[in-house]
Design an enzyme around this catalytic site. Structure first.
Site, mmCIF file in Angstrom:
data_model
loop_
_atom_site.group_PDB
_atom_site.id
_atom_site.type_symbol
_atom_site.label_atom_id
_atom_site.label_comp_id
_atom_site.label_asym_id
_atom_site.label_seq_id
_atom_site.Cartn_x
_atom_site.Cartn_y
_atom_site.Cartn_z
ATOM 1 N N LYS A 79 0.825 -1.213 0.000
ATOM 2 C CA LYS A 79 0.000 0.000 0.000
ATOM 3 C C LYS A 79 0.863 1.268 0.000
ATOM 4 C CE LYS A 79 -3.771 -2.540 0.445
ATOM 5 N NZ LYS A 79 -4.607 -2.853 -0.725
ATOM 6 N N CYS B 52 -14.320 -5.980 -0.325
ATOM 7 C CA CYS B 52 -15.493 -5.926 -1.195
ATOM 8 C C CYS B 52 -15.382 -6.875 -2.384
ATOM 9 C CB CYS B 52 -15.729 -4.505 -1.685
ATOM 10 S SG CYS B 52 -16.274 -3.412 -0.363
HETATM 11 P P1 GDP Z 1 -10.874 -7.862 -1.181
HETATM 12 O O1 GDP Z 1 -10.395 -7.418 0.161
HETATM 13 O O2 GDP Z 1 -11.438 -6.708 -1.987
HETATM 14 O O3 GDP Z 1 -9.862 -8.657 -1.956
HETATM 15 O O4 GDP Z 1 -12.149 -8.822 -0.938
HETATM 16 P P2 GDP Z 1 -12.244 -10.424 -0.891
HETATM 17 O O5 GDP Z 1 -12.243 -11.016 -2.263
HETATM 18 O O6 GDP Z 1 -11.232 -10.942 0.079
HETATM 19 O O7 GDP Z 1 -13.709 -10.599 -0.301
HETATM 20 C C1 GDP Z 1 -14.136 -9.937 0.863
HETATM 21 C C2 GDP Z 1 -15.403 -10.562 1.389
HETATM 22 O O8 GDP Z 1 -16.454 -10.394 0.422
HETATM 23 C C3 GDP Z 1 -15.297 -12.068 1.636
HETATM 24 O O9 GDP Z 1 -15.988 -12.357 2.842
HETATM 25 C C4 GDP Z 1 -15.996 -12.670 0.465
HETATM 26 O O10 GDP Z 1 -16.561 -13.923 0.786
HETATM 27 C C5 GDP Z 1 -17.055 -11.636 0.129
HETATM 28 N N1 GDP Z 1 -17.409 -11.661 -1.311
HETATM 29 C C6 GDP Z 1 -16.546 -11.617 -2.357
HETATM 30 N N2 GDP Z 1 -17.215 -11.691 -3.542
HETATM 31 C C7 GDP Z 1 -18.532 -11.794 -3.226
HETATM 32 C C8 GDP Z 1 -19.744 -11.906 -3.996
HETATM 33 O O11 GDP Z 1 -19.720 -11.932 -5.236
HETATM 34 N N3 GDP Z 1 -20.920 -11.963 -3.306
HETATM 35 C C9 GDP Z 1 -20.950 -11.940 -1.926
HETATM 36 N N4 GDP Z 1 -22.143 -12.009 -1.344
HETATM 37 N N5 GDP Z 1 -19.840 -11.848 -1.178
HETATM 38 C C10 GDP Z 1 -18.649 -11.766 -1.807
#
Ligand code: GDP
Ligand code: MN
Length: 466
Positions: free
Chosen positions: A129, A173
């Protein structure tokens, strides 16, 4: 903080701070070594955890020094856990740090990052970051490119046509999940270039080219399972550092979401060291922000071009956040300027800070709120400047929302994860100019007006077209 206050604060913290520890020198490259899009850093640290993690997250070692040669063109990164030996008080959870004196600072004039007192990933793996986004966004502004909080993904449709997209979602997200998605629609293939950060530059042909400056994934562990993200599960099967997860008695790891993968009856030790942890304790086994740190090369769906020094051509940019109400599954902006407004007005549901009650929808422009290295107005001007340049193939800009909820049940309306390929299918079609969209100006403007009235006024003054 004023520069003189910073000098004072650093002078109070650093002298003697590594006493009794080993100081490591880490030459590292963000991006493939020697790529015109890559940058070199050298980090000093007194944390072996940081060394081992940086070995996974960046290209590090002698090759980097060789490529740097006699040049002084590198980012200076200084890190200490701020915990000299002998200890003045006992460690908590075997984790050296100095929370009272934590200070993470970026000094663009000197191309310097100085971080004290924290071992946490974002504060101590300074390539991520601090360098790739905060200082990176400044370098990008200076040099005419973009350093963004975006995943990069390749989509091949059943006809065999491949396109790359970049997507900016705030933390937690769904970037890592989308980057490694397993499509549910037959005939589609998606491949991952990066899951968190994109460095992008228009080439001589006017094509936006993106590299992933990182070498590994530093992903949130809870929620990762064979149901949600089988590719991540395959990636973390070896050579992986886990932080703040729970452990199983048979030598494995555990977190919320891994219930099906964990043999019944095997004892679990929580991230806080509580033995024979059970769900009935009411406390999570793993810290909600526990992480895996794993080599990108081990990902079964890593894109064949992920280390291409030229970068991959980006056809579309997608913004998105957690919006329980009112924001549709996907919409497309009318043009680049409108797309910049969509990015600027990005909002997402965040777990409430102490001063708020319940969950709040927070502004997170471009998913960069914690990572802007400079004035946001200048950042917007930088993005808008590309519209005025001749012969650029500006990507189309979209907004998605996987997180809309049913007002009655409170359940997500959209199954998400692998089913998101249905949404991704629409993006390349629109890039091909297919007539598969409907214009909905009024409802969108009304909502945008209600949510972001100040911002609309601000833009309208100079740009009546928006
Ligand atoms: P990052 O921090 O942006 O990389 O997010 P992650 O891929 O690690 O996901 C963060 C959280 O969002 C996790 O708890 C996932 O299970 C949830 N999540 C990711 N994609 C989806 C989706 O398409 N639908 C839902 N309902 N939850 C999601
Ligand atoms: Mn992630």
């Amino acid at each position: 903080m004023s520069p003189s206050d910073l000098e004072k604060a650093l002078g109070e913290r650093f002298p003697g701070c590594m006493k009794g520890r080993t100081m490591y020198v880490i030459p590292f490259s963000m991006g493939p070594i020697g790529s015109p899009l890559s940058k070199i850093g050298i980090q000093l640290t007194d944390s072996p955890y940081v060394v081992a993690s940086m070995r996974i997250m960046t290209r590090m070692g002698a090759d980097v020094l060789q490529s740097l040669g006699a040049s002084a063109d590198f980012i200076r990164c200084l890190h200490s856990v701020g915990c000299p030996l002998p200890l003045s008080k006992p460690l908590v959870n075997n984790w050296p740090c100095n929370p009272e004196k934590t200070l993470v600072s970026h000094i663009p004039e000197r191309n310097e990052i100085v971080s004290f007192g924290s071992g946490y990933g974002g504060n101590s793996l300074l390539g991520k970051k601090c360098f790739a986004l905060r200082l990176g966004s400044i370098l990008a502004k200076r040099e005419g490119w973009l350093a963004e909080h975006m995943l990069i993904l390749g989509i091949t449709n059943p006809q065999g046509v491949k396109r790359y997209v970049a997507a900016a979602f705030p933390s937690a997200c769904g970037k890592t999940n989308l980057a490694m998605l397993t499509p549910t629609l037959p005939g589609y293939k998606t491949e991952c270039v990066g899951d968190d950060i994109a460095w992008m530059r228009f080439d001589e042909q006017g094509v936006l080219r993106a590299i992933n400056p990182e070498f590994g994934f530093f992903g949130v562990a809870p929620g990762t399972s064979n149901q949600t993200n089988p590719s991540a599960m395959a990636t973390i099967a070896k050579n992986t550092i886990f932080t703040n997860v729970a452990k199983t008695a048979d030598g494995g790891v555990f977190w919320e979401g891994l219930e099906k993968e964990t043999p019944a009856g095997v004892p679990i030790t929580s991230w806080l060291g509580q033995e024979n942890w059970t769900k009935e304790s009411g406390k999570p086994a793993a810290h909600p922000n526990s992480r895996f740190c794993t080599p990108a090369s081990q990902c079964p769906v890593i894109d064949p071009l992920w280390e291409d020094p030229k970068g991959v051509p980006i056809s579309a940019i997608i913004f998105g956040g957690r919006r329980p109400e009112g924001v549709p599954l996907i919409y497309e902006s009318f043009n680049w300027e409108h797309g910049v407004m969509v990015g600027a007005s990005l909002r997402s549901e965040a777990t409430a800070a102490a001063e708020h009650k319940g969950k709040v929808i927070m502004h997170d422009p471009f998913a960069m709120r914690p990572f802007f290295g400079y004035n946001f107005g200048h950042y917007l001007a930088h993005w808008l400047s590309f519209q005025k340049k001749a012969n650029l193939q500006l990507p189309k800009i979209f907004h998605v929302n996987w997180f809309r909820k049913d007002a009655q049940s409170g359940e997500f309306l959209w199954p998400g994860f692998g089913e998101n390929c249905r949404v991704l299918d629409w993006v390349p079609r629109r890039c091909d100019g297919q007539d598969v969209a409907q214009v909905r100006v009024l409802s969108y403007c009304k909502r945008a007006f209600l949510n972001h009235s100040n911002f609309i006024f601000f833009l309208n003054r100079n740009r009546p077209s928006v």
